[in-house]
Design an enzyme around this catalytic site. Sequence first.
Site, PDB file in Angstrom:
ATOM      1  NE  ARG A  18      -3.531   0.251   2.548  1.00  0.00           N
ATOM      2  CZ  ARG A  18      -3.908   0.526   3.793  1.00  0.00           C
ATOM      3  NH1 ARG A  18      -3.859  -0.411   4.721  1.00  0.00           N
ATOM      4  NH2 ARG A  18      -4.338   1.730   4.115  1.00  0.00           N
ATOM      5  N   GLY A  79       2.216 -15.645   8.418  1.00  0.00           N
ATOM      6  CA  GLY A  79       1.572 -15.137   9.631  1.00  0.00           C
ATOM      7  C   GLY A  79       2.583 -14.717  10.688  1.00  0.00           C
ATOM      8  N   GLY A 141      -7.296  -7.153  16.212  1.00  0.00           N
ATOM      9  CA  GLY A 141      -7.624  -8.254  17.113  1.00  0.00           C
ATOM     10  C   GLY A 141      -8.244  -7.669  18.380  1.00  0.00           C
ATOM     11  CD  GLU A 156      -5.902 -11.185  14.799  1.00  0.00           C
ATOM     12  OE1 GLU A 156      -5.904 -10.269  13.969  1.00  0.00           O
ATOM     13  OE2 GLU A 156      -5.361 -11.063  15.911  1.00  0.00           O
ATOM     14  NE  ARG A 317      24.201  21.605   0.972  1.00  0.00           N
ATOM     15  CZ  ARG A 317      25.060  21.561  -0.050  1.00  0.00           C
ATOM     16  NH1 ARG A 317      25.447  22.685  -0.648  1.00  0.00           N
ATOM     17  NH2 ARG A 317      25.541  20.417  -0.463  1.00  0.00           N
ATOM     18  CG  ASN A 370      32.707  24.326  -3.050  1.00  0.00           C
ATOM     19  OD1 ASN A 370      32.095  24.860  -3.962  1.00  0.00           O
ATOM     20  ND2 ASN A 370      32.181  23.383  -2.295  1.00  0.00           N
ATOM     21  CE1 TYR A 371      33.031  18.785  -8.117  1.00  0.00           C
ATOM     22  CE2 TYR A 371      31.242  19.847  -9.298  1.00  0.00           C
ATOM     23  CZ  TYR A 371      32.002  18.725  -9.033  1.00  0.00           C
ATOM     24  OH  TYR A 371      31.734  17.555  -9.673  1.00  0.00           O
ATOM     25  CB  ALA A 407      33.369  45.365  -3.390  1.00  0.00           C
ATOM     26  NE  ARG A 424      37.395  47.024  -7.988  1.00  0.00           N
ATOM     27  CZ  ARG A 424      37.245  47.443  -6.739  1.00  0.00           C
ATOM     28  NH1 ARG A 424      36.729  46.623  -5.820  1.00  0.00           N
ATOM     29  NH2 ARG A 424      37.582  48.650  -6.392  1.00  0.00           N
TER      30      ARG A 424
HETATM   31  C1  UD1 Z   1      -1.931  -7.850  13.754  1.00  0.00           C
HETATM   32  C2  UD1 Z   1      -2.528  -8.661  14.879  1.00  0.00           C
HETATM   33  C3  UD1 Z   1      -3.796  -7.965  15.363  1.00  0.00           C
HETATM   34  C4  UD1 Z   1      -3.478  -6.546  15.792  1.00  0.00           C
HETATM   35  C5  UD1 Z   1      -2.793  -5.794  14.670  1.00  0.00           C
HETATM   36  C6  UD1 Z   1      -2.284  -4.462  15.161  1.00  0.00           C
HETATM   37  C7  UD1 Z   1      -1.950 -10.994  14.406  1.00  0.00           C
HETATM   38  C8  UD1 Z   1      -2.438 -12.292  13.904  1.00  0.00           C
HETATM   39  N1  UD1 Z   1      -2.835  -9.989  14.381  1.00  0.00           N
HETATM   40  O1  UD1 Z   1      -2.852  -7.850  12.696  1.00  0.00           O
HETATM   41  O2  UD1 Z   1      -4.352  -8.670  16.459  1.00  0.00           O
HETATM   42  O3  UD1 Z   1      -4.660  -5.881  16.195  1.00  0.00           O
HETATM   43  O4  UD1 Z   1      -1.643  -6.539  14.201  1.00  0.00           O
HETATM   44  O5  UD1 Z   1      -1.760  -3.740  14.102  1.00  0.00           O
HETATM   45  O6  UD1 Z   1      -0.823 -10.905  14.821  1.00  0.00           O
HETATM   46  N2  UD1 Z   1       4.434  -9.876   9.563  1.00  0.00           N
HETATM   47  C9  UD1 Z   1       5.540 -10.603   9.227  1.00  0.00           C
HETATM   48  N3  UD1 Z   1       5.356 -11.846   8.690  1.00  0.00           N
HETATM   49  C10 UD1 Z   1       4.139 -12.385   8.494  1.00  0.00           C
HETATM   50  C11 UD1 Z   1       3.009 -11.626   8.851  1.00  0.00           C
HETATM   51  C12 UD1 Z   1       3.191 -10.386   9.388  1.00  0.00           C
HETATM   52  O7  UD1 Z   1       6.674 -10.142   9.394  1.00  0.00           O
HETATM   53  O8  UD1 Z   1       4.069 -13.524   8.016  1.00  0.00           O
HETATM   54  C13 UD1 Z   1       4.628  -8.525  10.140  1.00  0.00           C
HETATM   55  C14 UD1 Z   1       4.140  -7.448   9.198  1.00  0.00           C
HETATM   56  O9  UD1 Z   1       5.216  -6.930   8.453  1.00  0.00           O
HETATM   57  C15 UD1 Z   1       3.608  -6.393  10.135  1.00  0.00           C
HETATM   58  C16 UD1 Z   1       3.180  -7.171  11.360  1.00  0.00           C
HETATM   59  O10 UD1 Z   1       3.817  -8.430  11.294  1.00  0.00           O
HETATM   60  O11 UD1 Z   1       4.603  -5.468  10.523  1.00  0.00           O
HETATM   61  C17 UD1 Z   1       1.677  -7.311  11.458  1.00  0.00           C
HETATM   62  O12 UD1 Z   1       1.239  -8.099  10.410  1.00  0.00           O
HETATM   63  P1  UD1 Z   1      -0.178  -7.913   9.744  1.00  0.00           P
HETATM   64  O13 UD1 Z   1      -0.432  -9.076   8.886  1.00  0.00           O
HETATM   65  O14 UD1 Z   1      -0.272  -6.569   9.171  1.00  0.00           O
HETATM   66  O15 UD1 Z   1      -1.124  -8.035  11.004  1.00  0.00           O
HETATM   67  P2  UD1 Z   1      -2.500  -7.348  11.216  1.00  0.00           P
HETATM   68  O16 UD1 Z   1      -3.494  -7.925  10.287  1.00  0.00           O
HETATM   69  O17 UD1 Z   1      -2.331  -5.884  11.250  1.00  0.00           O
END
Ligand code: UD1
Length: 453
Positions: A18, A79, A141, A156, A317, A370-371, A407, A424
Amino acid sequence: MKTSEIAAIVLAAGKGTRMKSDLPKVLHAVAGRPMIHHVLAAVDTLDAARCVVVVGPDTDAVAAAVAPHPTVVQTERLGTAHAVRMAQGAFDGFDRGTVFILFGDTPLITAGTLRRMIEARAAGAAVVILGFRPDHPTGYGRLLLGRDGLLEAIVEDRDATDAQRAVGLCNGGVMAVDAATLFPLVERIGKNNAKGEYYLTDIVGLARADGLDCAVVEVDADEIMGCDSRADLARAEAIWQRARRKRALDEGATLIDPDSVWFSFDTELGRDVIIGPHVVFGPGVTVRNGVHIHPYSHLDGATVGEGAVVGPFARLRPGADIGKDAHIGNFVEVKNSVLGEGVKANHLSYIGDSDVGAGTNVGAGTITCNYDGYNKHRTVIGKSVFIGSNTALVAPVKIGDGAIVGAGSTVVQDVPKDALTIARGRQVDLPDYAGPLREKLAAEKRAREKDKK
Ligand code: UD1
């Protein structure tokens, strides 16, 4: 609990589609720093013994950005519980204390909140969940509490009943789990749910089934917000800036229009600093006591000495080191240069790769060249030098202490100490020549117009 008994797993294997970006999601910046660095900084404050980042495939950029924190790759995104299992190998022998699980896209999480979770662990909970009450809970969740107020389960959104969906207390995603029970519990998590994923959130139900206590620490919804889109990123930035502006005011800076001042994650401000409207601080800026920064100035990687005056419309800078009581005025750009005490460069100048001694006055329109198209060269200007307006200093070049440069000079060789240098074209005056010249030009013009008719 000793800090050496703290460890962390940061999940960052999400694709971040996204964001619509070639840059991995967790490397998008808030307050000038990648989101994941905000999370790691909060963990590092706890002096964690280990902190492992779980990344997706083909995300070398994330691994490079989080180094020296080790990374493990989750090749298939199955997950959050699956992601945690990927890190298991890095936790051999770590079976006392607390393992935090955090998400790499929650840049506003604070060390203070993590400490509250450690306290809840110390009070006896095997699993501590960070809870929050969002305005719109859909998608999160839900935290289901028992009659005793202790956490019983997380369900969830997709798997929840209508009654469960009516619960306002949601899972923020951060967990603090007893190191001895984390992996044995995570290994037992299945994927019998609406999404067919290994949900880390199932750890709560499993812990309760084993008779272990689970607790919730609540935070403000803003602190735990995750950033999945550019709009989320902009909102996180706004929240961060609001908090930083408040801190600046609380710590003794005057911000004439706080909402228009933008800080970076590491901006350091002394006391009695006055900052005008529309001032932007990039990363790496230190502003010492009593500095006045006028409107529309942009500072990046610069240090501003006590009592100095900067702007309006100044650009500092990286490597700009502005001395005590120096004045850097409008449309003056300073880069990689050390300006001594009381130096004045008040108008329309570029000072790059230079050393400027104390008390020196750099006239309007002075440019350090400078460059040469291939290499950068230094300009060294001594103390109490006067550089006249519109001077070009062609580096490498040195101007001795006390010298005066006329100047409009183009200085290509070193100027001795206390010399008056004028480099100059000489002025030529032809007395009473202006009138005849005007008559000649007017006659020519009349002749041209007659020809046209
Ligand atoms: C998750 C929680 C949910 C909570 C929410 C808060 C779970 C199952 N659910 O849901 O309860 O309210 O976050 O934002 O945990 N990620 C991995 N590998 C994976 C899956 C996820 O690294 O296989 C990482 C993602 O990059 C992200 C985070 O875990 O940073 C959360 O994953 P996402 O799938 O977005 O969980 P939510 O659906 O938001």
